[in-house]
Design a protein around this motif. Structure first.
Motif, PDB file in Angstrom:
ATOM      1  N   MET A 157      37.619  43.997  35.257  1.00  0.00           N
ATOM      2  CA  MET A 157      36.823  43.748  34.185  1.00  0.00           C
ATOM      3  C   MET A 157      37.954  43.044  33.116  1.00  0.00           C
ATOM      4  N   THR A 158      37.756  41.711  33.260  1.00  0.00           N
ATOM      5  CA  THR A 158      38.778  40.926  32.265  1.00  0.00           C
ATOM      6  C   THR A 158      38.539  40.680  31.124  1.00  0.00           C
ATOM      7  N   GLY A 159      37.352  41.250  30.573  1.00  0.00           N
ATOM      8  CA  GLY A 159      36.921  40.852  29.009  1.00  0.00           C
ATOM      9  C   GLY A 159      35.864  39.725  28.925  1.00  0.00           C
ATOM     10  N   GLY A 160      36.236  39.065  27.571  1.00  0.00           N
ATOM     11  CA  GLY A 160      35.490  37.754  27.300  1.00  0.00           C
ATOM     12  C   GLY A 160      34.243  37.945  26.640  1.00  0.00           C
ATOM     13  N   ALA A 161      33.663  39.132  26.343  1.00  0.00           N
ATOM     14  CA  ALA A 161      32.564  39.329  25.864  1.00  0.00           C
ATOM     15  C   ALA A 161      32.081  38.272  24.623  1.00  0.00           C
ATOM     16  N   GLY A 203      41.062  42.014  26.668  1.00  0.00           N
ATOM     17  CA  GLY A 203      40.978  41.106  27.901  1.00  0.00           C
ATOM     18  C   GLY A 203      42.127  40.967  28.493  1.00  0.00           C
ATOM     19  N   ASN A 204      41.929  40.418  29.644  1.00  0.00           N
ATOM     20  CA  ASN A 204      43.185  39.919  30.678  1.00  0.00           C
ATOM     21  C   ASN A 204      44.232  39.517  29.898  1.00  0.00           C
ATOM     22  N   LYS A 205      43.928  38.592  29.168  1.00  0.00           N
ATOM     23  CA  LYS A 205      45.193  37.803  28.344  1.00  0.00           C
ATOM     24  C   LYS A 205      46.356  38.510  27.638  1.00  0.00           C
ATOM     25  N   LEU A 206      45.842  39.689  27.263  1.00  0.00           N
ATOM     26  CA  LEU A 206      46.894  40.510  26.790  1.00  0.00           C
ATOM     27  C   LEU A 206      47.811  41.082  27.716  1.00  0.00           C
ATOM     28  N   ARG A 207      47.447  41.348  28.712  1.00  0.00           N
ATOM     29  CA  ARG A 207      48.725  41.583  29.802  1.00  0.00           C
ATOM     30  C   ARG A 207      49.727  40.413  29.905  1.00  0.00           C
ATOM     31  N   LYS A 208      49.407  39.220  30.072  1.00  0.00           N
ATOM     32  CA  LYS A 208      50.488  38.142  29.848  1.00  0.00           C
ATOM     33  C   LYS A 208      51.075  37.960  28.563  1.00  0.00           C
ATOM     34  N   LEU A 209      50.277  38.194  27.389  1.00  0.00           N
ATOM     35  CA  LEU A 209      50.908  38.056  26.026  1.00  0.00           C
ATOM     36  C   LEU A 209      51.936  39.043  25.878  1.00  0.00           C
ATOM     37  N   VAL A 211      39.001  39.686  41.275  1.00  0.00           N
ATOM     38  CA  VAL A 211      38.999  39.068  40.018  1.00  0.00           C
ATOM     39  C   VAL A 211      38.614  37.655  40.084  1.00  0.00           C
ATOM     40  N   PRO A 212      38.255  37.352  38.758  1.00  0.00           N
ATOM     41  CA  PRO A 212      38.048  35.861  38.468  1.00  0.00           C
ATOM     42  C   PRO A 212      39.163  35.064  38.489  1.00  0.00           C
ATOM     43  N   ASN A 213      39.015  33.886  38.875  1.00  0.00           N
ATOM     44  CA  ASN A 213      40.138  32.889  39.008  1.00  0.00           C
ATOM     45  C   ASN A 213      40.000  31.561  38.037  1.00  0.00           C
ATOM     46  N   GLY A 214      40.770  31.648  36.799  1.00  0.00           N
ATOM     47  CA  GLY A 214      40.821  30.512  36.232  1.00  0.00           C
ATOM     48  C   GLY A 214      42.093  29.825  36.157  1.00  0.00           C
ATOM     49  N   SER A 215      42.962  29.970  35.349  1.00  0.00           N
ATOM     50  CA  SER A 215      44.315  29.335  35.381  1.00  0.00           C
ATOM     51  C   SER A 215      45.252  30.232  36.597  1.00  0.00           C
ATOM     52  N   SER A 216      44.664  30.973  37.340  1.00  0.00           N
ATOM     53  CA  SER A 216      45.345  31.441  38.488  1.00  0.00           C
ATOM     54  C   SER A 216      46.260  32.671  38.308  1.00  0.00           C
ATOM     55  N   GLY A 217      46.583  33.149  37.016  1.00  0.00           N
ATOM     56  CA  GLY A 217      47.604  34.101  36.624  1.00  0.00           C
ATOM     57  C   GLY A 217      47.207  35.467  37.101  1.00  0.00           C
ATOM     58  N   THR A 218      45.988  35.706  36.865  1.00  0.00           N
ATOM     59  CA  THR A 218      45.660  37.095  37.223  1.00  0.00           C
ATOM     60  C   THR A 218      45.838  37.337  38.722  1.00  0.00           C
ATOM     61  N   HIS A 219      45.223  36.380  39.159  1.00  0.00           N
ATOM     62  CA  HIS A 219      45.401  36.638  40.982  1.00  0.00           C
ATOM     63  C   HIS A 219      46.831  36.550  41.338  1.00  0.00           C
ATOM     64  N   LEU A 257      29.851  41.917  30.941  1.00  0.00           N
ATOM     65  CA  LEU A 257      30.804  40.860  31.452  1.00  0.00           C
ATOM     66  C   LEU A 257      30.633  39.700  30.874  1.00  0.00           C
ATOM     67  N   ASP A 258      31.237  38.659  30.946  1.00  0.00           N
ATOM     68  CA  ASP A 258      31.397  37.235  30.394  1.00  0.00           C
ATOM     69  C   ASP A 258      30.582  36.327  31.177  1.00  0.00           C
ATOM     70  N   PRO A 259      29.950  35.163  30.428  1.00  0.00           N
ATOM     71  CA  PRO A 259      29.379  34.146  31.236  1.00  0.00           C
ATOM     72  C   PRO A 259      30.290  33.053  31.966  1.00  0.00           C
ATOM     73  N   VAL A 260      31.527  33.075  31.567  1.00  0.00           N
ATOM     74  CA  VAL A 260      32.529  31.985  32.196  1.00  0.00           C
ATOM     75  C   VAL A 260      33.366  32.388  33.471  1.00  0.00           C
ATOM     76  N   TYR A 261      33.892  33.716  33.243  1.00  0.00           N
ATOM     77  CA  TYR A 261      34.819  34.374  34.323  1.00  0.00           C
ATOM     78  C   TYR A 261      34.212  35.528  35.097  1.00  0.00           C
ATOM     79  N   SER A 262      34.093  36.485  34.406  1.00  0.00           N
ATOM     80  CA  SER A 262      33.863  37.804  35.221  1.00  0.00           C
ATOM     81  C   SER A 262      32.355  37.912  35.678  1.00  0.00           C
ATOM     82  N   GLY A 292      48.225  30.990  29.456  1.00  0.00           N
ATOM     83  CA  GLY A 292      49.163  31.937  29.764  1.00  0.00           C
ATOM     84  C   GLY A 292      49.751  32.196  30.848  1.00  0.00           C
ATOM     85  N   SER A 293      49.348  31.383  32.069  1.00  0.00           N
ATOM     86  CA  SER A 293      49.757  31.583  33.333  1.00  0.00           C
ATOM     87  C   SER A 293      50.907  30.916  33.808  1.00  0.00           C
ATOM     88  N   SER A 294      52.118  30.841  32.861  1.00  0.00           N
ATOM     89  CA  SER A 294      53.611  30.574  33.498  1.00  0.00           C
ATOM     90  C   SER A 294      54.014  31.844  34.289  1.00  0.00           C
TER      91      SER A 294
HETATM   92  C1  LIG Z   1      41.237  33.727  31.306  1.00  0.00           C
HETATM   93  C2  LIG Z   1      40.102  34.740  31.898  1.00  0.00           C
HETATM   94  C3  LIG Z   1      40.020  34.913  33.315  1.00  0.00           C
HETATM   95  C4  LIG Z   1      40.824  34.145  34.386  1.00  0.00           C
HETATM   96  O1  LIG Z   1      42.210  34.579  34.468  1.00  0.00           O
HETATM   97  P1  LIG Z   1      43.090  33.755  35.053  1.00  0.00           P
HETATM   98  O2  LIG Z   1      44.537  34.418  34.719  1.00  0.00           O
HETATM   99  O3  LIG Z   1      43.134  32.630  33.967  1.00  0.00           O
HETATM  100  O4  LIG Z   1      42.947  33.235  36.171  1.00  0.00           O
HETATM  101  C5  LIG Z   1      39.281  36.084  33.718  1.00  0.00           C
HETATM  102  N1  LIG Z   1      38.219  36.516  32.796  1.00  0.00           N
HETATM  103  C6  LIG Z   1      38.492  36.315  31.563  1.00  0.00           C
HETATM  104  C7  LIG Z   1      37.427  36.893  30.428  1.00  0.00           C
HETATM  105  C8  LIG Z   1      39.274  35.205  31.078  1.00  0.00           C
HETATM  106  O5  LIG Z   1      39.232  35.051  29.762  1.00  0.00           O
END
Ligand SMILES: *Cc1c(COP(=O)(O)O)cnc(C)c1O
Length: 340
Positions: free
Chosen positions: A326-330, A56-62, A199-207, A295-300, A167-169
């Protein structure tokens, strides 16, 4: 090595997955869209396929965050999030892989008290990866809790590294600046000019990371469009702009990013973060039934619903190539069993 790559190589980093993640065409969804497609080509970038912890997308930040933690000689990583945070789960996996202890400050931000939400999905995996979970009420401030916890650990002679939400510093956002470069290289190799990256936008780091990366590469931040799932459209745009500028500055990039370059769409958020919508459920089902992908129910799921609406609405010119990340989250599908 390009200028961009040499600048990136100056930041401490740990390796968490192999690159590039594949780019694939959604042929069977294109077929299902029929006349509504109007010659638009739909592609996905498979950031859900990374081999660690479910991916999932958080591994790029991690990669960059744990690099910084290691440089600061931290022995413990603290992540904050909601009960079903993908970021928390991937932090737990990455910490296990690199020999850090991991603590998670998880707040009940989504009012779902059923057993699936409380015990399955990501939370099951957090425990499996050996993280210590602090269960906080919805009213708690998990970042404050994490800072206090870090002080307690410090008094015991340990060193904790506390991560920003999602992880969006700016350091975390570097992971998606790298992804922008990866997309540019793949586009050259495949001979495809992607008109837009969605892309989805949660904590905005991906965008923000993608926008900063494209600007640093001499392209435009406005090639990225996100669908906000957490904050309102305006708050999300402001947060994304701030993070994109901070990330570009970290990269030593002098080009300016204007507010109008940051394209955030709030139309798919629904009533709240983590609250299912009918269009999310149909988008998740379409991707599963036509492509065999999750896809996942919260973001993608919400962001892909937004992309489908944009196509049906005629937002794209005939022949445009659109890349959905596809940002993961399954794992959180299991926490939303009743919706499916
Ligand atoms: C966290 C997350 C996002 C959103 O990424 P942000 O960088 O927080 O905007 C999108 N998709 C999945 C599956 C996530 O876990």
């Amino acid at each position: 090595m390009s200028d961009f790559e040499s600048r990136i190589s100056e930041f401490p980093r740990v390796a968490l997955f192999s690159t590039p993640t594949p780019i694939e065409r959604l042929s069977r969804i294109e077929e299902a869209l029929g006349d509504a497609l109007r010659g638009v080509r739909l592609y996905i970038k498979r950031d859900d396929t990374m081999g660690l912890g479910g991916g999932g997308n958080k591994l790029r930040k991690l990669e960059f965050l744990l690099g910084e933690a290691r440089q600061e000689k931290a022995d413990t990583i603290i992540a904050v999030g909601g009960r079903q945070s993908n970021h928390a789960r991937l932090t737990a996996a990455a910490a296990a892989r690199h020999g850090f202890q991991c603590e998670l400050a998880l707040a009940q931000v989504v009012p779902r008290m059923d057993t699936d939400y409380q015990e399955s999905g990501n939370i099951l995996l957090d425990n499996l990866f050996g993280a210590r979970v602090h269960d906080l009420p919805g009213s708690a401030n998990p970042v404050e809790f994490a800072e206090e916890r870090a002080a307690v650990l410090r008094a015991e002679g340990r060193t904790a590294y506390v991560m920003a939400s999602g992880g969006s510093s700016p350091t975390g956002c570097l992971g998606y600046a790298v992804c922008a470069n990866e997309i540019a290289e793949q586009a050259r190799f495949l001979g495809i000019a992607f008109d837009e990256v969605v892309v989805p936008n949660g904590s905005s780091g991906t965008h923000a990371g993608l926008a900063a990366g494209f600007v640093a590469l001499g392209s435009s931040a406005s090639r990225v469009r996100s669908f906000s799932v957490l904050a309102s459209e305006e708050d999300s745009r402001a947060a994304t702009l701030g993070k994109a500028r901070a990330t570009a500055a970290l990269l030593g990039c002098e080009a300016t990013i204007e507010e109008t370059d940051i394209r955030v769409d709030g139309s798919e958020r629904g009533s709240a973060y983590g609250a299912p919508t009918a269009s999310m459920v149909s988008a998740v089902q379409l991707m599963a039934r036509r492509e065999g992908l999750l896809l996942d129910p919260v973001y993608s799921g919400k962001a892909f619903a937004g992309l489908l609406a944009a196509v049906r609405n005629g937002d794209y010119r005939d022949g445009a190539s659109i890349l959905f990340v596809m940002t993961g989250g399954a794992p959180s599908l299991f926490a939303y069993r009743h919706e499916f």
